[in-house]
Design a protein around this motif. Structure first.
Motif, short mmCIF file in Angstrom:
data_model
loop_
_atom_site.label_atom_id
_atom_site.label_comp_id
_atom_site.label_asym_id
_atom_site.label_seq_id
_atom_site.Cartn_x
_atom_site.Cartn_y
_atom_site.Cartn_z
N ASP A 174 0.84 -1.19 0.00
CA ASP A 174 0.00 0.00 0.00
C ASP A 174 0.88 1.24 0.00
O ASP A 174 1.88 1.31 0.68
CB ASP A 174 -0.91 -0.02 1.23
N VAL A 175 0.44 2.22 -0.77
CA VAL A 175 1.19 3.47 -0.90
C VAL A 175 1.25 4.20 0.42
O VAL A 175 0.26 4.29 1.13
CB VAL A 175 0.48 4.34 -1.96
N LYS A 176 2.43 4.74 0.73
CA LYS A 176 2.53 5.41 2.02
C LYS A 176 3.44 6.63 1.97
O LYS A 176 4.59 6.55 1.53
CB LYS A 176 3.04 4.45 3.06
N VAL A 177 2.88 7.75 2.44
CA VAL A 177 3.67 8.96 2.68
C VAL A 177 3.50 9.28 4.15
O VAL A 177 2.37 9.49 4.61
CB VAL A 177 3.19 10.13 1.80
N THR A 178 4.60 9.32 4.87
CA THR A 178 4.54 9.48 6.32
C THR A 178 5.18 10.79 6.73
O THR A 178 6.34 11.06 6.40
CB THR A 178 5.26 8.31 7.02
N GLN A 179 4.43 11.59 7.48
CA GLN A 179 4.97 12.81 8.05
C GLN A 179 5.25 12.55 9.52
O GLN A 179 4.43 11.93 10.21
CB GLN A 179 3.98 13.96 7.85
N SER A 180 6.38 13.02 9.99
CA SER A 180 6.89 12.59 11.29
C SER A 180 6.01 13.03 12.45
O SER A 180 5.95 12.34 13.48
CB SER A 180 8.30 13.11 11.50
N SER A 181 5.31 14.13 12.33
CA SER A 181 4.49 14.62 13.43
C SER A 181 3.11 15.01 12.93
O SER A 181 2.99 15.56 11.84
CB SER A 181 5.13 15.85 14.08
N VAL B 289 8.59 11.05 4.63
CA VAL B 289 9.20 9.87 4.04
C VAL B 289 8.16 9.15 3.19
O VAL B 289 7.02 8.97 3.62
CB VAL B 289 9.73 8.91 5.14
N GLN B 290 8.58 8.71 1.98
CA GLN B 290 7.69 7.93 1.12
C GLN B 290 8.37 6.61 0.77
O GLN B 290 9.58 6.55 0.63
CB GLN B 290 7.32 8.72 -0.15
N ASP B 291 7.53 5.58 0.62
CA ASP B 291 8.08 4.24 0.39
C ASP B 291 7.76 3.73 -1.01
O ASP B 291 7.73 2.51 -1.23
CB ASP B 291 7.57 3.28 1.46
N MET B 292 7.52 4.64 -1.95
CA MET B 292 7.07 4.24 -3.29
C MET B 292 8.12 4.48 -4.36
O MET B 292 7.84 4.37 -5.54
CB MET B 292 5.79 5.00 -3.63
N ASP B 293 9.32 4.88 -3.96
CA ASP B 293 10.40 5.15 -4.90
C ASP B 293 10.02 6.25 -5.90
O ASP B 293 10.43 6.23 -7.06
CB ASP B 293 10.78 3.86 -5.66
N HIS B 294 9.24 7.22 -5.45
CA HIS B 294 8.83 8.33 -6.32
C HIS B 294 9.96 9.32 -6.49
O HIS B 294 10.69 9.63 -5.54
CB HIS B 294 7.62 9.05 -5.73
N GLU B 295 10.05 9.86 -7.72
CA GLU B 295 11.07 10.87 -7.98
C GLU B 295 10.68 12.23 -7.39
O GLU B 295 11.50 12.97 -6.88
CB GLU B 295 11.27 11.03 -9.51
N ASN B 296 9.39 12.57 -7.52
CA ASN B 296 8.94 13.89 -7.10
C ASN B 296 8.44 13.89 -5.67
O ASN B 296 7.71 12.98 -5.25
CB ASN B 296 7.77 14.35 -7.99
N MET B 297 8.78 14.95 -4.96
CA MET B 297 8.21 15.17 -3.63
C MET B 297 7.88 16.65 -3.48
O MET B 297 8.55 17.51 -4.08
CB MET B 297 9.14 14.69 -2.52
N ARG C 206 16.80 17.42 0.47
CA ARG C 206 16.51 16.06 -0.03
C ARG C 206 17.84 15.36 -0.27
O ARG C 206 18.39 15.39 -1.35
CB ARG C 206 15.68 16.10 -1.30
N GLU C 207 18.33 14.70 0.76
CA GLU C 207 19.60 13.97 0.72
C GLU C 207 19.41 12.53 0.26
O GLU C 207 20.32 11.92 -0.29
CB GLU C 207 20.25 14.00 2.10
N LYS C 208 18.20 11.99 0.48
CA LYS C 208 17.88 10.65 0.02
C LYS C 208 16.55 10.70 -0.73
O LYS C 208 15.70 11.56 -0.47
CB LYS C 208 17.77 9.68 1.20
N LYS C 209 16.39 9.77 -1.66
CA LYS C 209 15.21 9.80 -2.52
C LYS C 209 13.92 9.72 -1.73
O LYS C 209 12.91 10.35 -2.08
CB LYS C 209 15.28 8.63 -3.51
N GLU C 210 13.91 8.97 -0.64
CA GLU C 210 12.66 8.72 0.07
C GLU C 210 12.31 9.82 1.08
O GLU C 210 11.22 9.80 1.63
CB GLU C 210 12.73 7.37 0.80
N ARG C 211 13.21 10.74 1.34
CA ARG C 211 13.00 11.69 2.43
C ARG C 211 13.09 13.13 1.93
O ARG C 211 14.04 13.50 1.23
CB ARG C 211 14.03 11.45 3.53
N PHE C 212 12.13 13.95 2.34
CA PHE C 212 12.09 15.35 1.93
C PHE C 212 11.74 16.17 3.17
O PHE C 212 10.67 16.00 3.75
CB PHE C 212 11.04 15.53 0.83
#
Lengths: 115, 113
Positions: free
Chosen positions: B1-8, B24-32, B68-74
């Motif tokens: 299941d698609v997931k975008v997680t905000q820390s707070s 953080v997103q777990d879908m390997d998306h290029e855009n954030m 954006r140092e890693k693809k999954e984190r913005f």
């Protein structure tokens, strides 16, 4: 830049009545069009989208929208609303072929379904 | 299941503090994307990123920066929080392709006092 107008900030409607939420956009060139829904204390969820093809688009939860290029409109409709449809609805537009590279949102329409 | 997680979900900060909002997103998306949502104004784009270490200003970048140092984190950074930055912040991600859509996190409601 694109702009999106949602003329109605609030729409109250009785349960089981039909509803139409209006959306107009600024561009006369090809666009991608989206409707998102936001339930209380949640993020946005895609209801439906128009990319090309048939101008009548069906989405989740019984919603549909009709793309009208000449009127630059993309109105959202549901023939019979339910209490659970109470939410905020956002129309959005983007320029192809970038898709979601940059979405321009309207100011939202708060739908309240009255029992 | 698609997931975008905000820390707070909720944050309260004092004026002048440096604030970090993580997504953080777990879908390997290029855009954030980072949006700000205010009543009557809809969603306004603050910044977006189309690749690691790449960023573009949106409509209202003043007072914000991103990382954006890693693809999954913005990350969205408020260098010196002010009361007019009290708002709901929404992170989203999406693919660089046609037929794409944006997937949203649950939002972070930030209050600056």
């Amino acid at each position: 830049a694109q702009s999106v107008t949602q003329l109605d900030s609030q729409v109250p409607v009785f349960e089981e009545a039909p509803v139409e939420l209006r959306c107009n956009y600024s561009s006369s060139v090809s666009v991608y069009l989206f409707w998102y829904v936001q339930y209380p204390n949640q993020g946005l969820q895609l209801l439906l989208k128009y990319l090309s093809g048939s101008t009548l688009v069906k989405g989740i939860n019984g919603f549909e929208a009709e793309f009208n290029k000449s009127q630059t409109s993309f109105h959202l409709r549901k023939p019979s609303v339910h209490i659970s449809d109470t939410a905020e609805y956002f129309c959005a537009v983007s320029d192809p072929p970038t898709g979601a590279n940059n979405l321009f949102f309207g100011t939202g329409t708060r739908l309240t379904v009255i029992p | 299941d698609v997931k975008v997680t905000q820390s707070s979900r909720y944050l309260v900060k004092r004026t002048g503090e440096k604030v970090f909002l993580e997504c953080v997103q777990d879908m390997d998306h290029e855009n954030m994307f980072w949006y700000r949502q205010d009543p009557g104004l809809g969603l306004r784009l603050i910044y977006f990123s189309y690749d690691v270490k790449m960023k573009e200003k949106g409509d209202i970048p003043e007072g914000y920066s991103v990382s954006r140092e890693k693809k999954e984190r913005f990350s969205l950074i408020l260098e010196s929080a002010s009361t007019n930055q009290t708002s709901m912040y929404l992170c989203a991600s999406g693919r660089v392709s046609v037929n794409t859509e944006a997937f949203f996190g649950q939002g972070t409601r930030l209050t600056v006092v």
